[in-house]
Scaffold this motif. Structure first.
Motif, mmCIF file in Angstrom:
data_model
loop_
_atom_site.group_PDB
_atom_site.id
_atom_site.type_symbol
_atom_site.label_atom_id
_atom_site.label_comp_id
_atom_site.label_asym_id
_atom_site.label_seq_id
_atom_site.Cartn_x
_atom_site.Cartn_y
_atom_site.Cartn_z
ATOM 1 N N LYS A 116 -6.855 2.336 6.449
ATOM 2 C CA LYS A 116 -8.223 2.873 6.473
ATOM 3 C C LYS A 116 -8.905 2.600 5.144
ATOM 4 C CE LYS A 116 -6.638 7.568 5.370
ATOM 5 N NZ LYS A 116 -6.658 8.972 5.787
ATOM 6 N N ARG A 117 -10.205 2.454 5.223
ATOM 7 C CA ARG A 117 -11.020 2.281 4.028
ATOM 8 C C ARG A 117 -11.517 3.664 3.609
ATOM 9 N NH1 ARG A 117 -12.867 -2.422 7.063
ATOM 10 N NH2 ARG A 117 -12.297 -4.298 5.922
ATOM 11 N N THR A 159 -8.832 -9.885 2.522
ATOM 12 C CA THR A 159 -9.864 -9.330 3.403
ATOM 13 C C THR A 159 -9.615 -9.746 4.847
ATOM 14 O OG1 THR A 159 -11.481 -9.323 1.612
ATOM 15 C CG2 THR A 159 -12.348 -9.265 3.868
ATOM 16 N N ARG A 160 -9.291 -11.026 5.052
ATOM 17 C CA ARG A 160 -9.025 -11.537 6.400
ATOM 18 C C ARG A 160 -7.772 -10.895 6.989
ATOM 19 N NH1 ARG A 160 -8.816 -16.370 4.989
ATOM 20 N NH2 ARG A 160 -6.581 -16.761 5.070
ATOM 21 N N GLN A 161 -6.723 -10.718 6.162
ATOM 22 C CA GLN A 161 -5.467 -10.161 6.664
ATOM 23 C C GLN A 161 -5.563 -8.656 6.911
ATOM 24 O OE1 GLN A 161 -2.630 -11.428 3.686
ATOM 25 N NE2 GLN A 161 -2.399 -13.454 4.593
ATOM 26 N N LEU A 193 0.836 -1.209 0.000
ATOM 27 C CA LEU A 193 0.000 0.000 0.000
ATOM 28 C C LEU A 193 0.869 1.257 0.000
ATOM 29 C CD1 LEU A 193 -2.874 -1.015 2.450
ATOM 30 C CD2 LEU A 193 -3.042 -0.662 -0.034
ATOM 31 N N ASP A 194 1.996 1.203 0.686
ATOM 32 C CA ASP A 194 2.909 2.342 0.695
ATOM 33 C C ASP A 194 3.531 2.548 -0.684
ATOM 34 O OD1 ASP A 194 4.500 4.464 1.804
ATOM 35 O OD2 ASP A 194 6.177 3.064 1.910
ATOM 36 N N GLN A 195 3.947 1.465 -1.330
ATOM 37 C CA GLN A 195 4.614 1.557 -2.622
ATOM 38 C C GLN A 195 3.651 1.874 -3.762
ATOM 39 O OE1 GLN A 195 8.021 1.246 -3.078
ATOM 40 N NE2 GLN A 195 8.152 1.171 -0.864
ATOM 41 N N GLU A 196 2.444 1.288 -3.721
ATOM 42 C CA GLU A 196 1.512 1.390 -4.847
ATOM 43 C C GLU A 196 0.388 2.404 -4.625
ATOM 44 O OE1 GLU A 196 1.681 -0.543 -7.819
ATOM 45 O OE2 GLU A 196 3.675 -0.973 -7.063
ATOM 46 N N GLY A 197 0.178 2.820 -3.393
ATOM 47 C CA GLY A 197 -0.909 3.747 -3.118
ATOM 48 C C GLY A 197 -2.215 3.023 -2.864
ATOM 49 N N PRO A 198 -3.289 3.781 -2.632
ATOM 50 C CA PRO A 198 -4.585 3.171 -2.330
ATOM 51 C C PRO A 198 -5.042 2.236 -3.440
ATOM 52 C CG PRO A 198 -4.628 5.537 -1.916
ATOM 53 C CD PRO A 198 -3.346 5.249 -2.631
ATOM 54 N N MET A 199 -5.647 1.131 -3.048
ATOM 55 C CA MET A 199 -6.176 0.174 -4.031
ATOM 56 C C MET A 199 -7.245 -0.686 -3.395
ATOM 57 S SD MET A 199 -3.078 -2.622 -4.417
ATOM 58 C CE MET A 199 -1.820 -1.399 -4.708
ATOM 59 N N GLY A 200 -8.050 -1.276 -4.236
ATOM 60 C CA GLY A 200 -9.099 -2.165 -3.781
ATOM 61 C C GLY A 200 -8.556 -3.530 -3.392
ATOM 62 N N VAL A 201 -9.397 -4.300 -2.745
ATOM 63 C CA VAL A 201 -9.004 -5.627 -2.277
ATOM 64 C C VAL A 201 -8.588 -6.507 -3.446
ATOM 65 C CG1 VAL A 201 -9.887 -7.757 -1.242
ATOM 66 C CG2 VAL A 201 -10.359 -5.569 -0.143
ATOM 67 N N LYS A 202 -9.342 -6.465 -4.548
ATOM 68 C CA LYS A 202 -9.022 -7.333 -5.694
ATOM 69 C C LYS A 202 -7.657 -6.998 -6.274
ATOM 70 C CE LYS A 202 -13.667 -8.555 -7.170
ATOM 71 N NZ LYS A 202 -14.677 -8.482 -8.239
ATOM 72 N N VAL A 205 -14.712 1.142 -2.747
ATOM 73 C CA VAL A 205 -13.905 1.343 -1.538
ATOM 74 C C VAL A 205 -12.476 0.896 -1.832
ATOM 75 C CG1 VAL A 205 -13.580 0.619 0.863
ATOM 76 C CG2 VAL A 205 -15.878 1.022 -0.018
ATOM 77 N N VAL A 206 -11.517 1.713 -1.389
ATOM 78 C CA VAL A 206 -10.110 1.346 -1.525
ATOM 79 C C VAL A 206 -9.471 1.316 -0.139
ATOM 80 C CG1 VAL A 206 -9.834 2.236 -3.873
ATOM 81 C CG2 VAL A 206 -9.406 3.744 -1.929
ATOM 82 N N LEU A 207 -8.398 0.582 -0.054
ATOM 83 C CA LEU A 207 -7.622 0.503 1.179
ATOM 84 C C LEU A 207 -6.458 1.457 1.067
ATOM 85 C CD1 LEU A 207 -7.600 -3.374 1.407
ATOM 86 C CD2 LEU A 207 -8.965 -1.817 2.805
#
Length: 195
Positions: free
Chosen positions: A92-93, A79-81, A56-65, A103-105
């Motif tokens: 954060k979502r 999702t579980r992790q 997430l730090d390297q790629e930025g916000p993204m969805g679960v898929k 929604v992105v993480l």
């Protein structure tokens, strides 16, 4: 088309045996120690959390898929992790900037600070483990380990039909293995895990 046996005999079997043994030893030691760093932060973040936060730090916000596809695991596993990371405020979502319904993480400021603490601790571990190595040796080891991990990823994706994952551009730098003087591998926790 050459068979696996044909390809194996092109190389020194003794060297291949030594290589697979050292990979097995590395996988076991990495699992035992989690290569988690030094001091109070040692082993304080599990592998799954570290890889998710780092991505997430390297790629930025993204969805679960997208996160699951990039890591080579299924969406339900992500999702579980991610759930405990959201619960503890490290992730954060948020709404997708272009599609408010999606929604992105996203790494939270707290998550970024925690990730940097762990990175710093792990950097110190790499300093200690590779003490006495030259900068060129560290760079060569990192290059070869990255190449090895990429080849494993490509091989796995060929067998599963998915995309190759954890490319050199997005993966964290590979840690160095501890001493190589261990006896025969027992096979009990020897396989590297990718999630």
């Amino acid at each position: 088309m050459p068979t696996s046996q044909d390809m194996t005999t092109e190389f020194d079997p003794g060297l291949l045996d030594a290589l697979q043994h050292q990979v097995a030893v590395f996988a076991r030691r990495a699992e035992q120690t989690r290569l988690g760093g030094t001091g109070q932060l040692r082993n304080s973040m599990d592998r799954a959390a570290y890889l998710l936060l780092n991505r997430l730090d390297q790629e930025g916000p993204m969805g679960v898929k997208a996160l699951a596809a990039g890591m080579g695991i299924d969406s339900s596993t992500v999702t579980r992790q991610v759930a405990p990371l959201v619960d503890t405020g490290l992730v954060k979502r948020t709404s997708h900037p272009e599609d408010g319904r999606a929604v992105v993480l996203q790494l939270s400021p707290r998550g970024l600070a925690r990730l940097e603490e762990v990175r710093s601790s792990r950097r110190q571990l790499m300093v200690e483990v590779t003490e006495g190595w030259t900068p060129d040796e560290r760079e060569s080891f990192c290059t070869l380990l990255t190449r090895f991990n990429t080849a494993l990823s490509v091989r796995q994706s060929a067998h599963t039909g998915g995309p190759a994952t954890e490319s050199a551009a997005t993966a964290a730098p590979a840690p160095a293995a501890p001493s190589t003087t261990e006896g025969p591998a027992d096979g009990s926790s020897e396989s590297a895990q990718t999630s």
